[in-house]
Write a protein that holds these residues in place. Structure first.
Motif, PDB file in Angstrom:
ATOM      1  N   TYR A  79       0.830  -1.202   0.000  1.00 20.15           N
ATOM      2  CA  TYR A  79       0.000   0.000   0.000  1.00 20.15           C
ATOM      3  C   TYR A  79       0.864   1.250   0.000  1.00 20.15           C
ATOM      4  O   TYR A  79       0.393   2.342  -0.246  1.00 20.15           O
ATOM      5  N   ASN A 111     -10.744   1.777  -7.226  1.00 23.91           N
ATOM      6  CA  ASN A 111     -10.317   2.227  -5.901  1.00 23.91           C
ATOM      7  C   ASN A 111      -9.168   3.208  -6.076  1.00 23.91           C
ATOM      8  O   ASN A 111      -8.051   2.993  -5.613  1.00 23.91           O
ATOM      9  N   GLU A 113      -8.338   6.431  -5.220  1.00 25.84           N
ATOM     10  CA  GLU A 113      -7.680   7.320  -4.262  1.00 25.84           C
ATOM     11  C   GLU A 113      -6.544   6.610  -3.517  1.00 25.84           C
ATOM     12  O   GLU A 113      -5.412   7.080  -3.491  1.00 25.84           O
ATOM     13  N   ARG A 114      -6.870   5.432  -2.940  1.00 25.44           N
ATOM     14  CA  ARG A 114      -5.844   4.768  -2.149  1.00 25.44           C
ATOM     15  C   ARG A 114      -4.717   4.234  -3.023  1.00 25.44           C
ATOM     16  O   ARG A 114      -3.563   4.226  -2.626  1.00 25.44           O
ATOM     17  N   TYR A 117      -2.158   6.892  -3.902  1.00 28.00           N
ATOM     18  CA  TYR A 117      -1.235   7.208  -2.800  1.00 28.00           C
ATOM     19  C   TYR A 117       0.109   6.516  -3.030  1.00 28.00           C
ATOM     20  O   TYR A 117       1.174   7.089  -2.807  1.00 28.00           O
ATOM     21  N   TYR A 272      -1.621  12.002   0.449  1.00 28.93           N
ATOM     22  CA  TYR A 272      -3.030  11.621   0.317  1.00 28.93           C
ATOM     23  C   TYR A 272      -3.851  12.771  -0.246  1.00 28.93           C
ATOM     24  O   TYR A 272      -4.805  12.575  -1.008  1.00 28.93           O
TER      25      TYR A 272
END
Lengths: 737, 77
Positions: A79, A111, A113-114, A117, A272
């Motif tokens: 992540y 998905n 946005e994440r 990152y 973010y």
């Protein structure tokens, strides 16, 4: 060409100029479809191994595309590029130090946005990036509209919509990665702005790094290093012994007064904010969003009342399919190696005039060993298939969610449950299944407890002893052994938690990914990789142990009685240690030693020692009959496999009916054991050292023999103490000894 | 009203005001998008009462209550 070749290892061997090899690193979040994408591109050309020094899986593939040699390196799914988990460290060290020609960043379009990152962090490295906007079909089906051009403009990278499961966009992706790698320098990713204060600080630190530590600037990408200095990154600090506070003192002071002490948090927020801003800008969601399928499924699957029953039912199905589908094939392989193969070897060796002992060595040492490895293949393949299916579909995370509280109580993780359950069939797939856990501590602790689950190989031992001593209530006695194993696993979990694994249990912060149907091709490829890995790695060791045991049994040359063989002598040495347990005989001890190969072998050895059958010449079938038998028995195995699954509710591969006649052995055992010592012996067999295949599985998963050593020591000690308690306790109760 | 994430009821949304934990745990929470300002909706509690499932940045995340206790939130009505 302006860029210097970065491929230290292969640059010299490659032709000069543009035809040199291109190294591509593939990075992305877990559940972004990265593995499927890589499988779709590289397929069977993937080589699976481990990253040096850690037990994180490494996949690589080399192939030609459009006349260029491409080396694809799959980085672990992460992540972030924080310095905390093994996976993250592997990924960032590779990117920062090996500097591939291009990074392919696999992004889950549903998905954004994440996933962005991580993209933002990848761009900090200054390496050209190509984004594979994956799962694009699903995003479209949800009515998402993503402005691909806008992402390209804002980040200065190529973006290719892909759908790995449907094999869409792969050609364009390959073209984009080659194009980007060759245009190195001409097209650089944008240095994203983290706001005026942070930008100024990065500039200041970078300037001072260039002035004061030019040697570091060669080792790390400059902007990345400056950011790591600002973050006070643990790993970079340790590697470089740079002190953040010795840099740009005035700028840092300003940052702290304006934004607080925690600059790591400040940077995470800035990243973010960028990711969120970009996602808002490029993504249009439909006004009315349907209630998603995942949400609807979870309402049932994670329901307060249904959650646990559904989980248990799933476990039962997986267990049944894994072992019942595979066991007839295992038996077929066993039949083939123990019958025809041995006869052929004997005929062949006899034909060239080899001495009798070579026939025994080849048959009982080598062919038995090979057969033994092959017997595991069906079950390993079946287990890998179903575990991959559970993971790929998204259910594994739900299972962990449902079970975590119960498992956490004994120091384990929600995902530990599945390896433990598989352990009842065979401990080996149980140990391999610990790779579904993320954290090394959880993996090791689970693997240490898996061998306490009474596996199928221990059943034959129980069956013979129960038949000899407890014919009235065989089920109860066998059941009690399973319960002893489970209870001791719970106890040992708590003991390990307070000793070897003291300290806080790792956090349970886990994504619940959307349910997805993994592609069959990807499932099969994954299963094949694992199975192949087991065959080549484990096979060698098992074969070696099998040959060693053969020598122990047959040396010194010309030994008449088993008592005088090395094995018998070893048994005699060990016997006094077993005396307090009530079975301190060389026969029992020798049998236990051979159990190192597999616990079911204890029965075979006991048969040879206690009740040797007179050799009788059999009418040997012809080659043609043998071949016919192999084919027909394979057909029977397929039938049985299907029959196992559809016919009964129970687990047929774990039913305890005897497959051979052991009446002679039972008679002999009744002379050597009492019911009490027989029970103690079964408890000992349940608990003592894991078999060699488990040892190899542990070595493969955790590197080195250390954890197997721990398992060996604690289990054997536990077995001894437990059998002693059975013996002494039984005598106190007046059960005779 | 200020409280921590573990104390929100199912269906309640909170806006994160601070992350109380430190070190690797804090970084992990931040990497998963749990940062001050982010909105978190409590979706479910596991059948045995722990962990919980939340929705943050349009995806689903589960964490133990112990970890959720370190996340300060302002309850949104």
């Amino acid at each position: 060409m302006t860029a210097a070749p970065k491929l230290r290892t292969s640059a010299a061997a490659d032709p000069p100029g543009d035809a040199r090899a291109i190294t591509v690193a593939v990075a992305g979040n877990p559940n972004s479809g990265k593995s499927t994408l890589i499988n779709a591109i590289a397929g069977t050309r993937l080589q699976v191994g481990n990253w040096p020094g850690v037990t994180v899986e490494k996949k690589e593939a080399s192939f030609e595309h459009a006349g260029r040699h491409i080396r694809l390196v799959d980085l672990p799914g992460t992540y972030s590029l924080s310095p905390y988990s093994q996976e993250e460290i592997v990924a960032r060290d590779y990117l920062a130090h090996e500097r591939p020609d291009v990074i392919v960043n696999v992004v889950d379009a549903t998905n954004l946005e994440r996933n962005l990152y991580l993209t933002v962090q990848l761009l900090e490295l200054g390496i050209p990036v190509v984004m594979a906007l994956n799962i694009h079909d699903e995003a479209e089906a949800k009515g998402y509209r993503i402005d691909v051009r806008r992402i390209e403009e804002r980040l200065g990278i190529r973006v290719v919509p892909t759908s790995a499961t449907k094999k869409k966009g792969l050609e364009q992706l390959l073209e984009a990665m080659v194009g980007t790698a060759l245009a190195r320098g001409a097209r650089k990713p944008v240095d994203l702005s983290y706001g005026p204060d942070l930008d100024a600080a990065v500039r200041d630190v970078a300037r001072e790094l260039v002035a004061r530590h030019p040697q570091l600037v060669d080792r790390y990408p400059l902007r990345w290093l400056a950011l790591k200095v600002l973050e006070d990154d643990e790993r970079v600090s340790a590697e470089t012994s740079l002190d953040r506070d010795a840099f740009a003192a005035a700028t840092l002071e300003h940052l702290r007064t304006a934004h607080g002490e925690d600059l790591e948090a400040l940077l995470a927020e800035a990243r973010y904010a960028l990711a969120a801003g970009l996602a808002r800008e490029v993504l249009q969601k439909p006004e009315l969003q349907k209630i998603e399928l995942t949400e609807r499924i979870d309402r049932i699957v994670l329901n307060r009342f249904l959650g646990i029953p559904i989980f248990l039912a799933t476990m039962w199905i997986v267990f049944k399919l894994t072992f019942d589908l595979s066991s007839p094939f295992g038996e077929w392989i066993q039949g083939m190696t123990s019958g025809p193969f041995k006869r052929w070897a004997a005929t062949l060796l006899g034909g060239v005039g080899a001495p009798g002992w070579t026939v025994s060595l080849v048959n009982d040492g080598i062919i038995s060993g090979v057969g033994f490895v092959l017997v595991f293949v069906p079950v390993i393949f079946a287990m890998m298939f179903f575990i991959t299916l559970l993971e790929g579909s998204g259910y594994m995370a739900r299972a962990a969610f449902v079970m975590d509280k119960a498992m956490h109580a004994v120091g384990l993780h929600g995902k530990s449950f599945i390896p433990m359950v598989l352990g009842f069939g065979c401990n080996v797939p149980g140990v391999y299944a610990t790779r579904t856990l993320e954290n090394q501590r959880d993996k090791v602790l689970t693997a240490l407890l898996v061998p306490l689950m009474s596996c199928g190989a221990r059943l034959p031992v129980y069956v013979v002893f129960v038949g000899a001593f407890f014919p009235q209530n065989p089920g109860t006695v066998i059941w009690s052994l399973y319960v002893i194993g489970i209870v001791l696993a719970l106890v040992m979990g708590v003991v390990f938690k307070r000793t070897l694994f003291r300290g806080d249990a790792p956090a349970f912060i886990m994504e619940l990914p959307p349910y997805r149907m993994p592609s069959f091709r990807s499932l099969c490829l994954h299963t094949w990789e694992k199975g192949k890995h087991f065959l080549t790695k484990a096979g060698t060791y098992i074969l070696a142990v099998s040959v060693i045991v053969w020598f122990l049994l047959h040396l010194p040359w010309g030994v008449e009685s088993k008592k005088d063989s090395y094995l018998g002598k070893a048994g005699q040495v060990m016997a006094p240690a077993l005396a307090p347990l009530g079975f301190g005989t060389w026969e029992a001890a020798s049998s236990l030693i051979t159990g190192v190969i597999a616990k079911e072998i204890v029965v075979g050895t006991m048969g040879e020692i206690y009740a040797p059958a007179p050799e009788h010449a059999e009418e040997a079938p012809t080659l043609g009959e043998d071949l016919k038998e192999i084919v027909t028995s394979f057909g029977a195995a397929v039938g049985e496999s299907v029959g196992n699954v559809v016919s009964t509710v129970g687990i047929s591969s774990l039913s305890f009916e005897e497959k051979e006649d052991h009446s002679a052995l039972k008679g002999a055992l009744r002379g050597a054991f009492t019911p009490l010592t027989a029970f103690g012996f079964m408890v000992f067999v349940l608990l003592y050292m894991p078999c060699v295949v488990v040892a190899i599985a542990m070595r493969q998963e955790f590197g080195g023999w250390k954890w197997f050593g721990v398992a060996f020591a604690y289990q054997t000690a536990l077995a001894w103490v437990a059998a002693l308690l059975v013996h002494e306790g039984g005598r106190l109760l007046g059960l005779g000894g | 009203m200020n409280t921590n994430l573990a104390r929100l009821a199912v269906g309640e949304t909170g806006r994160i005001t601070a992350i109380g934990s430190t070190g690797a745990m804090k970084r992990r929470l931040m990497d998963m998008g749990l940062l001050p300002g982010a909105e978190v909706l409590v979706e479910k509690v596991a059948p045995l009462g722990d962990p919980i499932e939340v929705r943050v940045r349009s995806y689903y995340l589960s964490l133990r209550k112990k970890e959720a206790e370190g996340i300060m939130v302002e309850v949104k009505s």
